[in-house]
Design an enzyme around this catalytic site. Structure first.
Site, mmCIF file in Angstrom:
data_model
loop_
_atom_site.group_PDB
_atom_site.id
_atom_site.type_symbol
_atom_site.label_atom_id
_atom_site.label_comp_id
_atom_site.label_asym_id
_atom_site.label_seq_id
_atom_site.Cartn_x
_atom_site.Cartn_y
_atom_site.Cartn_z
ATOM 1 N N SER A 158 -5.817 4.377 1.579
ATOM 2 C CA SER A 158 -6.578 3.216 1.134
ATOM 3 C C SER A 158 -5.769 1.924 1.179
ATOM 4 C CB SER A 158 -7.096 3.433 -0.294
ATOM 5 O OG SER A 158 -6.014 3.661 -1.184
ATOM 6 N N ASP A 203 -3.993 -2.494 -9.742
ATOM 7 C CA ASP A 203 -4.548 -1.531 -10.697
ATOM 8 C C ASP A 203 -3.543 -0.449 -11.072
ATOM 9 O OD1 ASP A 203 -4.396 -0.106 -8.353
ATOM 10 O OD2 ASP A 203 -6.557 0.184 -8.117
ATOM 11 N N HIS A 224 -2.824 0.293 -6.143
ATOM 12 C CA HIS A 224 -3.126 -0.519 -4.967
ATOM 13 C C HIS A 224 -2.469 -1.890 -5.078
ATOM 14 C CE1 HIS A 224 -6.440 2.481 -5.139
ATOM 15 N NE2 HIS A 224 -6.158 2.550 -3.848
#
Length: 242
Positions: free
Chosen positions: A13, A186, A189
């Protein structure tokens, strides 16, 4: 057909999100515009167990590898999940290490040399923020910074033994006791600052590999307005005269 060299970004991601506003991949694409296509092949949630099967589908043979200028491999944030809490994404450290080796061996088998391969280690985890994120999703804290550090060290070691470059994000972000939390949105990320940090460190490696790439098609004011084809495609014009 006019073709551009390609920079392939392969990861989870953190790579998938790299083309968002202020993302590290978007910044690279802007720096390399008209020199190199930056391809985002980030797959949110993926680990190396799955990635090693996907890579040959992205670059199936040496013919498709001919225009590859560089490849980044950026996995580990999911592999290093705690097995008891997140068995779907967890990959044991030894397997993670071998999966990275396997991907590098594959790239070399299709004639992508080690100097074109860059490994990026997972970034550090800020557990309080990531725990809050986990709780909002209804599960327990599923990553620990110390565990992720072990995976980062393994990634760096694979790079050293294979001759590939490494951007050791886990170490660099914490260097000298720095407040690495500013680099994370967070707890896992990247924030805008984290994207900028990664891009700056990665560019130090990439610039050396890609600095010789030519600017594709001439600057507009270098085009002969009376005979544009000759200045746009000089090699074609030269062949006509042979």
């Amino acid at each position: 057909m006019i073709s551009w060299p390609r920079l392939l970004l392969f990861g989870d991601s953190i790579t998938q999100f790299a083309f968002e506003s202020n993302g590290w991949g978007a910044t690279l694409a802007n720096k390399l515009v008209r020199k190199c296509d930056v391809l985002n092949r980030g797959l949110s949630g993926y680990n190396t167990r799955w990635a090693k099967h996907i890579l040959p589908k992205l670059i199936p043979d040496s013919r498709h590898a001919a225009d590859i200028a560089a490849v980044t491999i950026f996995f580990g944030a999911n592999d290093s999940s705690i097995k008891e809490i997140n068995p779907q994404q967890h990959v044991p450290l030894e397997e993670y290490t071998e999966n990275l080796r396997s991907m590098i061996r594959y790239l070399k088998s299709v004639d992508i040399k080690q100097e074109k391969i860059i490994l990026i280690t997972p970034p550090p985890i800020y557990e309080p923020s990531w725990e809050q994120h986990c709780l909002t999703k209804g599960y327990k804290l599923n990553r620990l910074n110390a565990v992720t550090g072990a995976y980062a060290r393994a990634c760096a070691e694979v790079g050293r033994e294979s001759g590939a470059d490494v951007v050791d994000l886990w170490t660099l972000m914490q260097d000298g006791g720095s407040d690495y939390t500013v680099y994370l949105s967070d707890g896992l990320h990247l924030s805008d600052e984290g994207n900028q940090f990664l891009e700056s460190k990665l560019w130090l490696v990439l610039e050396k590999k890609l600095e010789a790439l030519p600017f594709i098609l001439p600057y507009w004011n270098d085009i002969d307005n009376n005979n544009p084809e000759s200045s746009l495609f000089p090699s074609i014009d030269e062949k006509k005269g042979e």
